[in-house]
Design a protein around this motif. Structure first.
Motif, short mmCIF file in Angstrom:
data_model
loop_
_atom_site.label_atom_id
_atom_site.label_comp_id
_atom_site.label_asym_id
_atom_site.label_seq_id
_atom_site.Cartn_x
_atom_site.Cartn_y
_atom_site.Cartn_z
N ALA A 470 129.68 149.56 43.19
CA ALA A 470 129.31 148.47 44.08
C ALA A 470 130.18 148.47 45.33
O ALA A 470 129.70 148.24 46.46
CB ALA A 470 129.42 147.13 43.36
N GLN A 471 131.48 148.74 45.15
CA GLN A 471 132.37 148.82 46.30
C GLN A 471 131.98 149.98 47.20
O GLN A 471 131.96 149.87 48.43
CB GLN A 471 133.82 148.97 45.82
N ALA A 472 131.66 151.11 46.58
CA ALA A 472 131.25 152.29 47.37
C ALA A 472 129.95 152.01 48.11
O ALA A 472 129.75 152.47 49.24
CB ALA A 472 131.09 153.49 46.44
N PHE A 473 129.08 151.22 47.46
CA PHE A 473 127.81 150.86 48.08
C PHE A 473 128.05 150.02 49.35
O PHE A 473 127.45 150.26 50.39
CB PHE A 473 126.96 150.08 47.08
N LYS A 474 128.98 149.05 49.25
CA LYS A 474 129.30 148.22 50.41
C LYS A 474 129.89 149.06 51.53
O LYS A 474 129.57 148.87 52.72
CB LYS A 474 130.28 147.11 50.00
N LYS A 475 130.77 149.99 51.17
CA LYS A 475 131.38 150.85 52.18
C LYS A 475 130.34 151.72 52.86
O LYS A 475 130.39 151.96 54.07
CB LYS A 475 132.46 151.73 51.54
N GLU A 476 129.37 152.19 52.07
CA GLU A 476 128.32 153.05 52.63
C GLU A 476 127.47 152.27 53.63
O GLU A 476 127.08 152.80 54.68
CB GLU A 476 127.43 153.58 51.50
N ILE A 477 127.19 151.01 53.31
CA ILE A 477 126.42 150.17 54.24
C ILE A 477 127.21 149.92 55.52
O ILE A 477 126.66 149.90 56.62
CB ILE A 477 126.05 148.83 53.57
N ALA A 478 128.55 149.76 55.37
CA ALA A 478 129.38 149.54 56.55
C ALA A 478 129.36 150.77 57.46
O ALA A 478 129.35 150.65 58.69
CB ALA A 478 130.82 149.22 56.12
N LYS A 479 129.32 151.95 56.83
CA LYS A 479 129.28 153.19 57.63
C LYS A 479 127.90 153.43 58.22
O LYS A 479 127.77 153.97 59.32
CB LYS A 479 129.67 154.40 56.74
N ASP A 480 126.86 153.04 57.49
CA ASP A 480 125.49 153.29 57.92
C ASP A 480 124.71 151.97 57.87
O ASP A 480 124.09 151.66 56.85
CB ASP A 480 124.84 154.34 57.02
N PRO A 481 124.69 151.18 58.95
CA PRO A 481 124.01 149.87 58.93
C PRO A 481 122.53 149.98 58.58
O PRO A 481 121.95 149.04 58.02
CB PRO A 481 124.19 149.37 60.37
N ASP A 482 121.89 151.11 58.88
CA ASP A 482 120.47 151.27 58.57
C ASP A 482 120.21 151.19 57.07
O ASP A 482 119.14 150.80 56.63
CB ASP A 482 119.97 152.61 59.12
N MET A 483 121.23 151.55 56.29
CA MET A 483 121.07 151.56 54.83
C MET A 483 120.88 150.15 54.28
O MET A 483 120.33 149.96 53.20
CB MET A 483 122.30 152.21 54.20
N GLU A 484 121.33 149.13 55.05
CA GLU A 484 121.21 147.74 54.59
C GLU A 484 119.77 147.34 54.36
O GLU A 484 119.46 146.52 53.50
CB GLU A 484 121.87 146.80 55.59
N THR A 485 118.85 147.91 55.12
CA THR A 485 117.43 147.56 54.98
C THR A 485 116.57 148.74 54.57
O THR A 485 115.37 148.59 54.39
CB THR A 485 116.88 147.01 56.32
N ASN A 486 117.15 149.92 54.44
CA ASN A 486 116.39 151.12 54.09
C ASN A 486 116.43 151.35 52.58
O ASN A 486 117.42 151.84 52.03
CB ASN A 486 116.95 152.34 54.83
N LEU A 487 115.36 150.98 51.90
CA LEU A 487 115.31 151.08 50.44
C LEU A 487 115.45 152.52 49.97
O LEU A 487 116.02 152.78 48.91
CB LEU A 487 114.00 150.48 49.92
N LEU A 488 114.91 153.45 50.73
CA LEU A 488 114.97 154.86 50.32
C LEU A 488 116.42 155.33 50.28
O LEU A 488 116.85 155.98 49.31
CB LEU A 488 114.15 155.73 51.27
N LYS A 489 117.19 155.01 51.30
CA LYS A 489 118.61 155.39 51.31
C LYS A 489 119.37 154.72 50.18
O LYS A 489 120.24 155.32 49.54
CB LYS A 489 119.24 155.04 52.66
N GLN A 490 119.05 153.45 49.91
CA GLN A 490 119.71 152.74 48.82
C GLN A 490 119.43 153.43 47.49
O GLN A 490 120.33 153.65 46.67
CB GLN A 490 119.22 151.29 48.78
N TYR A 491 118.15 153.76 47.27
CA TYR A 491 117.79 154.39 45.99
C TYR A 491 118.48 155.74 45.83
O TYR A 491 119.00 156.07 44.76
CB TYR A 491 116.27 154.56 45.90
N GLN A 492 118.48 156.55 46.89
CA GLN A 492 119.10 157.88 46.81
C GLN A 492 120.60 157.78 46.52
O GLN A 492 121.14 158.55 45.75
CB GLN A 492 118.84 158.65 48.11
N PHE A 493 121.26 156.79 47.14
CA PHE A 493 122.69 156.59 46.88
C PHE A 493 122.92 156.20 45.43
O PHE A 493 123.78 156.77 44.74
CB PHE A 493 123.23 155.49 47.81
#
Length: 506
Positions: A470-493
């Motif tokens: 979960a922490q890594a997920f938050k950090k990934e969103i901070a690095k890539d703001p598009d991931m916050e709304t991109n379900l495909l990127k979320q799923y792949q992560f």
């Protein structure tokens, strides 16, 4: 733990009942193997107690006898039996267009008319010269008969007439060529000219394709070619026509092996599919090579996901018993069982991934299974062990629903569908929910909502086991703001981290 998804995705869903996260089915089913009695004491399913209350809801299927086939699978594009370019043999302006793309035409039917005025003048001149030379030949013949003309002069007159006659025939043929006619019967797939356009000789004007039959050409490796023969049956499916199969037949097998790739070209004719399939469509070709009749069959989804060998859970006297299988042929949704099961037994097809040997189970319908899982989750929330999932979406009017569906990113939806439903777990849970919500299959907004819930469930499930994800997920969103709304990127992560966790556990 919060998962942020697009606000539009959450707003743009039609009337949706209270939803639980499908990916938590396994976790919840596992946790339901023990229950509390009225005195707060734990009653384990494997040790007696009230079996009825502790039984885990599952779905089962009968072990039945039937037929199953194996096949060679190849992918290719559909082709027309014949494709012909229509060209003109004379130059001229287009004065008539008699057909359009998509129209059916018969062999010899007029497609276009060119201006023939100039060519008709040439025809008249050629005819006059031919008649003049014919009369000259007749005079020469009379004079030759009266010995008033040398034989050489007669021969010259005769050759002059033959030449004029040929010139007249050529001029007449050119006039006929101003009528552009269909060389074969079929469908006009392309028109390259416009009314009034001047075209040159030998210029392509139309393309006509004969769709009867449609054809698929595949290249079979030489090691398999002895399993293929002319007249052999084939099944054809196309991504553009989901859920529908077409019958085909092998009509031609090349007599040589291509030395470049070691394959043999095989042609399959597909009859009766003209209303569905089109040339250029991507298709899968299944050539049946062997068939087992009256053999034991079970649904493929009964096979345990994480077992190294083929195993299933058998339902016996209300309890789950793991059984190792020896399997034979396998198709898209059924498996042949050679050893391990008997006809009439019941195998668990939904809910088996959270089971253990000896746990009590009960067979329920899809709706009953969903209801039971929901109930278990709600009890978990009340006791502090579950996850609060009861966010209800607003009712939408028909107009709002229409606008919502227009906002669904169909390209993203297709990518999510391919990624998630390619996994055995994702496909299995999706099929379970389709039984309760069948309209979801054709509702882009509802389908997008399901994928959103599925991904949220993955995060919840993984975070319970590994908070660092979960922490890594938050950090990934901070690095890539598009991931916050991109379900495909979320799923792949999440899928990548889920695979790592499974690997670490092993």
């Amino acid at each position: 733990m919060n998962l942020t998804v697009s606000k539009n995705q959450r707003k743009n869903h039609s009337d949706w009942r209270v939803f639980i996260i499908p990916a938590l089915v396994v976790m919840i089913l596992s946790s339901s193997s023990c229950s509390s009695d009225k005195n707060g004491e734990s009653t384990h399913a494997s040790g007696g107690g009230n079996v009825g209350k502790a039984a885990i809801p599952v779905q089962t299927a009968l072990v039945e006898r039937g037929d199953i086939s194996i096949f060679l699978l190849h992918t290719t594009t559909i082709e027309a039996a014949k494709v012909v370019d229509v060209v003109t043999k004379v130059a001229g302006h287009v004065v008539k267009l008699q057909t359009e793309e998509g129209k059916s035409v018969k062999k010899g039917q007029l497609l276009a008319q060119l201006n023939e005025a100039e060519l008709k003048i040439d025809l008249i001149q050629a005819k006059v010269k031919m008649e003049t030379d014919r009369k000259a030949l007749e005079r020469s013949k009379n004079m030759l008969e009266k010995n008033l003309l040398a034989k050489e002069n007669f021969d010259t007159a005769q050759m002059q007439y033959e030449s004029s006659k040929a010139a007249y025939a050529a001029a007449k043929l050119k006039v006929e060529y101003t009528e552009v006619r269909a060389p074969i019967s079929g469908i006009v797939t392309s028109r390259q000219i416009e009314l009034g356009q001047r075209i040159a000789a030998n210029q392509a004007l139309f393309t006509i394709a004969d769709f009867e039959p449609l054809r698929a050409r595949i290249h079979v490796p030489e090691k398999n070619i002895m399993r293929v023969f002319v007249g052999q049956a084939a099944r054809i499916t196309a991504d553009a026509v989901p859920g529908k199969e077409f019958a085909g037949k092998v009509t031609m097998i090349s007599p040589v092996v291509d030395p470049a790739n070691g394959t043999v070209k095989v042609t399959i004719d597909i009859d009766g599919a003209q209303n569905w399939l089109k040339p250029g469509m991507f298709a899968s070709i299944y050539i049946t090579t062997e068939k087992h009749e009256n053999t034991l069959l079970i649904p493929k989804k009964a096979i345990l996901l994480e077992s190294e060998n083929e195993q299933v859970y058998l339902m016996q006297e209300g309890r789950a018993h793991k059984v190792a299988l020896q399997v034979g042929f396998s198709s898209s949704d059924i498996v042949e069982v050679l050893q391990g099961l008997e006809e009439g037994q019941r195998v668990v097809t939904i809910g088996q991934d959270g089971l253990r040997e000896g746990l009590p189970i009960k067979d329920v319908t899809a709706a009953g299974l969903v209801k039971s899982i929901r109930s278990q989750n709600e009890k978990g929330v009340e006791s502090g062990k579950g996850i609060e999932l009861n966010h209800r979406r607003p009712m939408l009017t028909s107009e709002q629903k229409s606008r919502a569906e227009e906002k669904v990113d169909l390209e993203l939806l297709a990518q999510l569908e391919k990624e998630i439903l390619d996994s055995r777990m994702g496909k299995r849970i999706f099929e379970m929910w389709l039984q309760e919500e069948p309209e979801m299959a054709n509702d882009p907004a509802k389908k997008m909502a399901w994928f959103s819930e599925f991904i949220e469930g993955m995060l919840a499930r993984i975070s319970n086991r590994a908070p660092e994800v979960a922490q890594a997920f938050k950090k990934e969103i901070a690095k890539d703001p598009d991931m916050e709304t991109n379900l495909l990127k979320q799923y792949q992560f999440l899928q990548e981290n889920f695979r790592k966790m499974r690997g670490d556990r092993r």
